[in-house]
Design a protein around this motif. Structure first.
Motif, short mmCIF file in Angstrom:
data_model
loop_
_atom_site.label_atom_id
_atom_site.label_comp_id
_atom_site.label_asym_id
_atom_site.label_seq_id
_atom_site.Cartn_x
_atom_site.Cartn_y
_atom_site.Cartn_z
N ARG A 175 63.94 -79.65 9.14
CA ARG A 175 63.34 -79.80 7.82
C ARG A 175 61.93 -80.33 7.96
O ARG A 175 61.65 -81.12 8.84
N ASP A 200 60.05 -82.59 7.33
CA ASP A 200 59.89 -84.00 6.98
C ASP A 200 58.95 -84.64 7.99
O ASP A 200 59.10 -84.44 9.19
N ARG A 243 63.83 -92.89 9.68
CA ARG A 243 65.11 -92.30 9.29
C ARG A 243 65.13 -90.78 9.35
O ARG A 243 66.17 -90.17 9.19
N HIS A 244 63.98 -90.16 9.55
CA HIS A 244 63.92 -88.70 9.55
C HIS A 244 63.17 -88.15 10.75
O HIS A 244 62.13 -88.69 11.11
N PHE A 265 66.98 -82.27 13.58
CA PHE A 265 68.11 -83.20 13.56
C PHE A 265 69.38 -82.38 13.76
O PHE A 265 69.32 -81.15 13.86
N ARG A 273 72.90 -89.29 12.46
CA ARG A 273 73.15 -90.41 11.56
C ARG A 273 74.40 -91.19 11.98
O ARG A 273 74.44 -92.41 11.91
#
Lengths: 952, 356
Positions: free
Chosen positions: B213, B215, B220-221, B225, B331
């Protein structure tokens, strides 16, 4: 969205158990991400009446003010000049802490003791106004000594910060949230908010959508004089008209209403209004804009006020943009319309609002322009309230990368039949902004607009509503949905009675009708009621209830998201609570398992890690320069919208990423680094392949290859370590040895070009110390069971052919090592270290591994015998050739041929290679004769085939 | 053992007991093996007291000979035994000396510069663990492409072009085909479509893999991922089954005492849709800063497969129903190892990887 509790309570009597409310909201899918408990911040601040203003001798900037705050006369020194005796102002007595953080202490100013402070609106956290004191309306009804918050109607509050999902346009409003919450909690909404009893149908009609462009109607509101005649779109303005509306693109704007208000005065909003907007996260601007925003927040319907007198010809035209057309939006940015496709199906038409000169003055549903903005001098307002095509708004918003509170609501789908209510509410709020505080606890405007108008009573009719125009095209209607109660229960895994289901739905505005028994649904239905069938067939489908299994559910017009049975099921589940559904594990009829590929890949990782390598994760999106740096030829797959230019293509080799990681670690004084990665590379596809994938005749756009790359960068590492790992891998997977195909040796194998050249590219490697790993002719050919093959080969089938290159092994080119600064610390390795490299295509390697294993070979019970032979071999002849010849010569009593020693002669041309030939037989001890025969066969064949002889 | 004094000819007494006693004290005094061998010879040889006594036996009367002979033999065995014993003592002493000379201070060991065993990447290991849990629950493991067409990533998942829900995924598009038709998958859900297209029913499968994505990387990103997707399609599958699967998984992966709950949510490809939350691993549900004092941590999304998705792949919704779920592998790892900043996962720093 921010929902203040006080605002929610306008709609229903919610209790003040905040955590219960928050839990219920979250359980409804209106997820509470935060709860702000807002104190009014005005503790201790009192209303004070100015009794006397006297100068302080020698002071020019401050004066001594005597006030009455219900505690007798108090003297305050103050530097503001915007008030006079008799005004009511805000007094912060000694000890008060103001919202800006200031604590009030007794001070002596110019020799005069000041016990407290008279405050500006800014200091009280009420607005940005720092010019002078907050002056309340000059009315005797305000009693000195009352708390300021009471006087201006501000209370403590709780604000729920809600995360709303894209399918719930109805919940993007305080009213919508209150409606859902009240239904779930079994609380009735106040009557006045219920549809049809005041707020519905001003000019919305009964949800009908007859007619297209040109079917506009004027509307009247009882109690208001209509000054102007309504003008039909497309018509000619008459002498008495006040505005003219033309909707050219009724498909983009299926409903457009314009309402005209005259004799407005623009001013700052009263405190209660400003506060609600502020709590909801919007900035107060002026009473007109604020009333519009208030309605949007409260009811979910965006409206846009124009200064009617700034509209050329008092005309609004709604049309599609022309390609390349430009306009400057309120935020001061020039926007180019219709310029870039947002994807398939985009016709590049942005809906714009134009004036009588056909000049765009706003981007419909997203943002207006500055030219017709409401300003201090605005006297007549045209309020636009429309329903724009959600997809069109979504495309335009995406195209312009411009989102607003309005666009978010329009693109999700506003209620096309609730526009009249919004306009009426706007008028209602607008009028309230002129009410005096004696009315019903509302504060007066404390602002000092440029005109400094005295507040006026409602009786003076500060605003005239002149009339509205309503243009409608085909408005979406929510269709009835036939819902099978048994299937709904089955889908959710619950057993709820028909009545209970209907009850939940009716509470949130769905109309439910239970159909008589015998009605079943068409196959695959979910939208349309089925035909009547005989009762026998109904029985077959398990529907016995005489009152019928089918209910016809019509969603309200504010729920455009509810289209089928499953959507209705979600509403039922939300309103009984997801947590009330008892979890039941399904029984898989299958034995779960990993595929052979997965199992072998896990084993491979263990083997590689067993060599001391650390598993890395390197970026897939890389700098195109990294491919150039290793000399990888061919095209890169480019990312259209990369985050930055350094990460803009898909990798075609694992080498640059691992080299970079090695350098990172070596820089941090980790001297011994071995890294590996299992990940995909992305070869550039031919056009034909892309077209096939887009036409869905193949499942995969790229021939993605999962590779295992291993980088050996311990201080003494090199290609030998890579070869050792290759040998371990072939042993692990029961494969015959691979052949190495290396440049410079004439007897190379024929190479089959299986797959993309990336697999067998020696890019970045030292050509004299690197080669291709090639499936040898002894490789067992694998034809595997379904599901056993690599997941990256959806469109690839077939077995590994002998001679197929499955990877590369070698040493990284010293220049490449230097480029990536992976050569290590110069003090230890003055020339930089050698770095070994192995990259294998896992699809080829692991699919080639026998799934069930080869039958194990028996081992001999008789002693084995070694023949060690030492040959002088010229440089041009690969050692592999010698061992292959020796293997042939040894025949079936051979256990193995191994190269056990290498000695390079000083001339650098020839070298001495010592091979060990281990022989044994399964059924007897070898005789001296047998051994001697093998030895002489070996020597014969070597001399004959390669001209190599024993070292003298 | 009592040694009687035996009278022998020649008028001399042979005190066997004393001979043994003297021999034993002589043996005990010896400290090396050669001396012990020599002593043994001198104690048992012809010239020794016992030897002489033995050689005198022939001249003795039958009775006396028998009794003296037995006494001599007894004494000989006793002396031999003592010699053997002493040999062992000496050998043991020597062994101890030898071993002591070989002593090593175990803390003076110099560690190899290079770690001899490698380490598996944390995300990969987490993925293996997750796969194992689902395999135990009867699921297959399937993978799909990372580069997808718009059809697989969006359209077949009931997200038509320009659908506002596309805003939920910031997509990297690739310069292939028409603009915005080929992309890096934004979730593992397209693999569901591949699996359903393959036509084999029922389906119990998990689909792990890398997603992308657009991002900007932060704690946290990451733009890349990993997700794991689950799909079940069978007859009579209900939302209650979804809740049961999530609950079983939660207990199996995070440990007993850990629970799950579902909250209404929105995904275009499921209806009803839910978000699933699991007991906060930090406070075990008590409420702490990590879980914003709710006791729950949001893990992923799930729901009943949307009928439009079944229609896109040609599965008969009258007969089959199903659910799907998906959540971040990274995560899970972040929660389990309490990793404050995800970016460390892609730095490949030896100091960090070594701990895992």
């Amino acid at each position: 969205m921010k929902a203040p509790l006080s605002w929610l309570r306008d709609f229903a009597p919610f209790e003040s158990d905040v955590s219960l409310l928050a839990d219920t909201l979250s359980d409804l899918g209106l997820v509470v991400e935060g709860i702000d408990r807002i104190r009014d911040g005005l503790d201790g601040v009192l209303v004070a009446r100015v009794l006397d203003i006297s100068p302080i001798p020698g002071a020019e900037k401050v004066r001594s003010i005597t006030v009455d705050a219900g505690r007798g006369e108090e003297r305050i020194v103050c530097g503001a000049w915007n008030f006079s005796v008799g005004d009511h102002v805000a007094l912060a007595p000694v000890g008060t802490v103001l919202p800006v953080g200031m604590e009030i202490a007794a001070r002596k100013i110019r020799g005069v003791e000041s016990r407290g402070m008279l405050c500006s609106a800014y200091e009280l956290g009420l607005s940005e106004d720092r010019e002078g004191l907050l002056v309340l309306g000059n009315q005797d009804t305000v009693i000195p000594g009352t708390s300021l918050s009471e006087a201006i109607g501000i209370q403590q509050d709780t604000v729920f910060d809600l995360a709303l999902e894209g399918n719930r346009p109805d919940a993007l409003s305080i009213f919508g949230v209150a409606r859902d919450l009240a239904a779930r909690m079994g609380i009735a909404l106040y009557d006045r908010w219920l549809d049809g009893s005041g707020w519905g149908g001003w000019f919305d009609g009964e949800g009908s959508s007859a007619g297209g462009n040109g079917s506009a109607r004027g509307a009247d509101v009882a109690g208001h004089d209509i000054y102007a005649e309504d003008i039909l779109p497309g018509g000619t303005p008459t002498g008495s008209s006040v505005a003219h509306v033309v909707v050219d693109s009724i498909d983009l704007c299926p409903r457009f209403t314009a309402s005209v208000f005259s004799a407005v005065s623009v001013k700052e909003s009263p405190a209660w209004l400003a506060r609600r907007l502020t709590l909801a996260g919007m900035r107060p601007i002026n009473n007109i804009v604020d009333a519009s925003n208030y309605v949007m927040l409260e009811l979910g319907q965006p409206t846009h006020p124009y200064d009617l007198d700034l509209l050329a010809d008092h005309t609004i035209r709604v049309r599609a943009s022309r390609s390349g057309e430009k306009m400057v939006t309120l935020d001061g940015v020039e926007r180019v319309l219709g310029a870039r496709s947002t994807g398939p199906g985009d016709d590049l038409r942005d809906c714009v609002i134009c004036d009588g000169d056909d000049i765009p003055i706003g981007i419909a549903g997203i943002m207006g322009g500055a030219s017709t903005e409401i300003s201090a001098s605005t006297r007549n307002v045209l309020l636009e309230a429309a329903y724009f095509q959600p997809m069109a708004i979504s495309r335009t918003s995406k195209r312009l990368a411009l989102r607003s509170e309005a666009s978010v609501r329009f693109e999700r789908g506003c209620d096309p039949y609730a526009i009249g209510r919004a306009v009426r509410r706007f008028y209602d709020i607008l009028l309230k902004t002129y009410e005096d505080p004696s009315g019903d606890g509302m504060a007066s405007s404390y602002g000092k607009g440029p005109d400094d108008e005295a507040p006026v009573g409602i009786a003076e009719r500060p605003v005239m509503y002149l009339g509205s125009l309503d243009t409608r095209g085909d408005l979406p209607r929510t269709a009835p949905i036939s819902v099978s109660v048994s299937r709904l229960n089955g889908l959710l895994g619950i057993d709820l009675a028909t009545r209970a289901i209907m009850d939940r739905l009716e509470r949130i505005g769905f109309r439910c009708t239970q159909l008589p028994a015998g009605v079943v649904l068409d196959a695959g239905s979910g939208g349309v009621a089925g035909a009547m069938v005989g009762s026998g067939e109904a029985g077959d489908s398990g529907i016995q209830d005489s009152s019928g299994d089918i209910i016809e559910v019509t969603p309200p017009s504010y729920r455009p998201d509810v289209l089928r049975e499953a959507d209705v099921a979600e509403e039922v589940a939300r309103h009984i609570g997801y947590s009330s559904i008892v979890p039941r594990r399904p029984r898989s009829p299958k034995v779960g398992r990993l595929t052979g590929y997965h199992r072998r890949r896990r084993l491979l990782r263990e083997v590689v890690a067993g060599m001391g390598a650390f598993e890395a994760w390197c970026p897939t999106i890389v700098d195109p320069e990294s491919h150039l740096a290793i000399g990888l030829r061919g095209m890169d797959v480019t990312v259209e919208n990369p985050l930055n230019a350094e990460e803009s293509v898909l990798r075609r080799s694992l080498l640059p990423g691992l080299l970079r990681s090695a350098a990172y670690n070596i820089e941090r004084r980790e001297d011994a680094v071995r890294l590996f990665e299992i990940g995909r590379i992305f070869p550039y596809p031919d056009t034909d392949r892309v077209n096939k994938a887009l036409a869905r005749s193949i499942a995969q756009v790229l021939d993605e290859r999962e590779m295992c790359g291993v980088l050996f960068a311990w201080p003494e590492d090199g290609v030998r370590e890579a070869l050792q790992l290759l040998s371990e891998i072939s042993d692990t997977f029961g494969l015959q040895r691979f052949d190495i195909f290396q440049q410079g040796y004439a007897d190379g194998l024929p190479i089959h070009e299986e797959g993309p050249s990336e697999v067998y590219s020696l890019a970045g490697l030292n050509p004299s110390r690197s080669g291709l790993v090639v499936a040898s002719s002894e490789m067992p050919v694998q034809s595997d069971a379904v599901g056993e093959c690599s997941p990256t080969s959806l469109d690839r089938a077939g077995a590994l052919q002998p001679g197929t290159a499955i990877g590369v092994v070698g040493e990284v080119d010293p220049d490449v090592v230097a480029h990536f600064h992976a050569g290590g610390i110069s003090a230890i390795h003055p020339d930089g270290r050698r770095i070994g490299w192995l990259q294998l295509d896992l699809g080829l390697l692991l699919d080639a591994a026998p799934a069930k294993g080869e039958p194990a070979k028996p081992i001999s019970r008789y002693p084995s015998t070694d023949i060690d032979l030492c040959f002088t071999v010229p440089r041009e002849i690969a050692a592999a050739k010698i061992s292959r010849l020796l293997r042939t010569a040894a025949g079936d009593i051979l256990e193995y041929v191994k190269l056990i020693d290498v000695y390079q002669f000083g001339d650098g041309r020839d070298r001495s290679l010592t091979f060990r030939i281990r022989l044994s037989s399964l059924d007897h001890t070898l005789t001296d004769t047998e051994i001697a025969e093998v030895r002489s066969r070996c020597l014969d064949i070597l001399e004959r085939e390669s001209g190599v002889t024993l070292r003298g | 053992m009592e040694h009687p004094a035996v009278e022998i000819d020649m008028g001399r007494n042979v005190d066997v007991g004393r001979i043994v006693q003297e021999a034993q004290s002589a043996i005990a005094a010896v400290s090396d093996l050669d001396a012990l061998a020599r002593l043994r010879n001198s104690l048992l040889g012809k010239g020794s007291a016992l030897g002489m006594a033995r050689s005198s036996l022939g001249k003795m009367a039958e009775d006396a000979r028998r009794s003296l002979g037995a006494a001599i033999e007894g004494a000989r065995k006793e002396i031999e035994q003592s010699v053997d014993q002493q040999r062992k003592v000496i050998e043991e002493k020597a062994r101890i000396l030898r071993i002591e000379a070989d002593r090593l201070d175990l803390t003076e060991w110099t560690e190899a510069v290079a770690s001899q065993r490698g380490h598996l990447q944390l995300v990969q290991r987490t993925r293996d663990e997750l796969e194992d849990v689902f395999v135990g629950m009867g699921f297959d493991v399937v993978e799909g492409p990372e580069v997808e067409t718009d059809w697989y990533n969006f359209e077949a998942l009931n997200i038509p072009p320009a659908h506002p829900a596309r805003g939920m995924w910031d997509t990297f598009y690739l310069r292939l085909g028409d603009p915005e038709t080929v992309l890096l998958r934004t979730h593992t859900s397209p693999t569901q479509i591949h699996v359903m297209e393959s036509g084999e029913l029922p389906i119990y499968a998990v689909m792990p893999g890398r997603c992308y994505r657009r991002d900007t990387p932060d704690s946290r990103h990451l733009p890349a991922f990993h997700q794991i997707e689950g799909l079940v399609v069978d007859e009579g599958i209900s939302f209650a089954n979804l809740a049961g699967t999530i609950e079983d998984f939660t207990g199996a992966y995070f440990g007993s005492g850990m629970h799950s709950r579902l909250r209404p949510s929105y995904f275009p490809f499921t209806e009803p849709s839910a978000e699933f939350e699991v007991t906060c691993a930090i406070c075990r549900g008590e409420g702490c800063r990590t879980c914003s004092h709710t006791g729950w941590i949001e893990l992923g999304g799930c729901g009943m497969v949307h009928p439009a998705v079944f229609e896109a792949v040609g599965i008969d919704t009258e007969r089959w129903s199903g659910f799907a779920f998906g959540f971040g592998i990274d995560r899970c790892a972040q929660m389990r190892y309490q990793i404050p900043d995800m970016r460390v996962l892609q730095e490949n720093d030896y100091r960090w990887m070594r701990q895992i």
